[in-house]
Design an enzyme around this catalytic site. Structure first.
Site, short mmCIF file in Angstrom:
data_model
loop_
_atom_site.label_atom_id
_atom_site.label_comp_id
_atom_site.label_asym_id
_atom_site.label_seq_id
_atom_site.Cartn_x
_atom_site.Cartn_y
_atom_site.Cartn_z
N HIS A 1 -6.62 -9.36 8.34
CA HIS A 1 -5.95 -7.72 8.23
C HIS A 1 -6.44 -7.12 6.97
CE1 HIS A 1 -4.10 -8.40 12.06
NE2 HIS A 1 -3.78 -9.52 11.74
N SER B 1 0.46 -10.15 9.60
CA SER B 1 0.01 -9.44 10.73
C SER B 1 1.41 -8.98 11.27
CB SER B 1 -0.75 -10.26 11.88
OG SER B 1 -0.06 -11.10 12.34
N LYS C 1 -11.16 -6.81 13.48
CA LYS C 1 -10.17 -5.68 13.29
C LYS C 1 -10.65 -4.49 12.76
CE LYS C 1 -7.17 -9.81 13.50
NZ LYS C 1 -6.86 -9.66 14.86
#
Ligand SMILES: Cc1ncc(COP(=O)(O)O)c(C=O)c1O
Length: 419
Positions: free
Chosen positions: A238, A210, A268
């Site tokens: 991610h 990240s 996300k």
């Protein structure tokens, strides 16, 4: 039961010590170490929004100009997508706004089951299980597996670190994205424990990191893990939704059947809230019995499950969002390079490394003066000397907004003598 004895008799021997807490003092200590943070309210979760100063307990005031946001993990812009919002509203109407109980009691709804079937299909796994956050997923899964030893990439997310602590596992940290260091440490452990055959070993890595925006060399890691007969758990927080068929790096690399535990978040690129784990039928049955953050917590809110399912459908079926994201990433990366910045990573996360922590925070401030929000990241979140701005473009940024971001970087960099 309350005693009738006089107060002095009841408290005799306890002294006058203050056994409470002094949060103001702890905060001041944080301030002295340069670690105090504030909140930054945004009016909307979108690629552009007014922001407000932290008002403490008061109402935020959004009286400034709209800012372009390069700080969110809603990479496909789906939190702001009408179809996803409609799915959340419909699920709330049909199922309820909250799950009302743990999934093991009466909080297990068709919204959860439908989402889990779709997640399992995307991750090429027998079954998936949704948790109330990605954080709760990592902590719950790692402690429920209860490994004797974990081998963990040095830059793994804090929720993995906390999962290892809660599991009480002996933790061996290996060099970032370095399968040969992993192999050396596994060899060392095997020798020290005379082949270590009666220990359970879990190797843990993020797929996309990240803060560095780089990608773990998963295929080589699989080779190493298999050669020791260990298990591999990959955190796709991610990556989920951004690669093949709406999957993550595990799918891009064709490794679904070599990763024992696939984990990710709904919060996300799927623009919702919650976490998931995908794997074999027996793994999921074990986890729903043994992961304390699943068992002793109310089920994921059904509207979040409904929203995540619709976002996953869009990520699977509609390439347009992903294509727009990667176009924006390329335009931004090329422009930052051309402006003379050092940009790390190989994904949608662009760490613009300036080195000194004061420079990074000054650049963050200057960018805000240009109505661009991209957060400065400094130690201890990243190693000393690698302070940076973490720039996260979204599919819903326009070309003009990407260019405004680049212009802000160029001007701010010149003003601060960074480029
Ligand atoms: C790699 C990684 N894993 C797990 C999490 C936790 O996910 P969530 O925000 O859904 O709790 C995050 C969140 O920042 C993350 O970056």
């Amino acid at each position: 039961m309350a005693s009738d004895a006089p107060l002095e008799e009841r408290t005799e021997g306890r002294g006058t010590a203050d056994r409470g807490f002094d949060p103001a003092d702890r905060l001041a200590e944080r301030e002295r170490r340069g670690l105090r943070r504030d909140l930054t309210p945004v009016a909307d979760v979108a690629a552009r929004s007014p922001i407000a100063d932290d008002p403490g307990a008061d109402e935020p005031v959004f009286d400034g100009p709209e800012q372009v946001i390069f700080a969110a993990n809603d990479y496909l812009g789906l939190a702001d997508d009408e179809r996803v919002q409609r799915a959340a509203a419909e699920t709330a109407r049909e199922v309820g706004t909250g799950a009302g109980a743990s999934r093991l009691v009466t909080g297990d709804t068709p919204a959860h089951r439908a989402l889990e079937r779709d997640l399992a299909a995307v991750k090429n796994a027998q079954r998936a299980l949704a948790f109330s956050s990605g954080y709760a997923t990592n902590v719950g899964v790692i402690s429920a597996l209860s490994p004797d030893v974990v081998f963990s990439d040095e830059l793994n997310h804090a929720s993995i670190v906390d999962g290892c602590r809660q599991a009480g596992a002996e933790t061996v940290v290996y060099d970032h994205c370095d399968p040969s260091d992993l192999q050396a440490r596994m060899d060392e452990r095997a020798r020290a424990t005379r082949a270590g055959t009666d220990e359970s070993w879990l190797v843990l890595t993020d797929s996309v990191f990240s803060m560095d925006g780089d990608v773990a060399p998963l295929e080589t890691i699989c080779d190493v893990v298999e050669s020791f007969g260990a298990w591999l758990m990959v955190d796709e927080a991610h990556a989920t939704g951004l690669y093949e068929g709406g999957g993550g790096i595990v799918q891009r690399e064709g490794l679904s059947d070599r990763v024992h535990v696939q984990m990710g978040t709904l919060s996300k690129a799927l623009g919702s809230q919650g976490g998931y784990v995908a794997g074999s039928e027996s793994l999921i049955e074990h986890l729903l019995n043994a992961a304390r953050s699943f068992v002793f917590s109310t089920g994921l809110a059904p509207p979040a499950a409904g929203a995540a399912r619709e976002a996953l459908r869009i990520a699977r079926e509609d390439d347009a969002h992903r294509e727009r994201l990667w176009e924006n990433v390329a335009r931004l990366r090329d422009g930052l390079d051309a402006a003379g910045y050092e940009v790390w990573g190989e994904t949608q996360i662009l760490p613009v490394v300036v080195g000194d922590r004061k420079d990074a925070m000054a650049l963050d401030d200057r960018l805000r003066e240009h109505d661009v929000v991209a957060p400065g990241i400094r130690p201890p979140t990243v190693p000393e000397g690698t302070s940076r701005i973490r720039v996260a473009p979204m599919a819903t940024h326009t070309e003009d907004e990407i260019d405004r971001c680049l212009a802000a970087f160029r001007e701010a960099g010149r003003e601060l003598d960074l480029v």
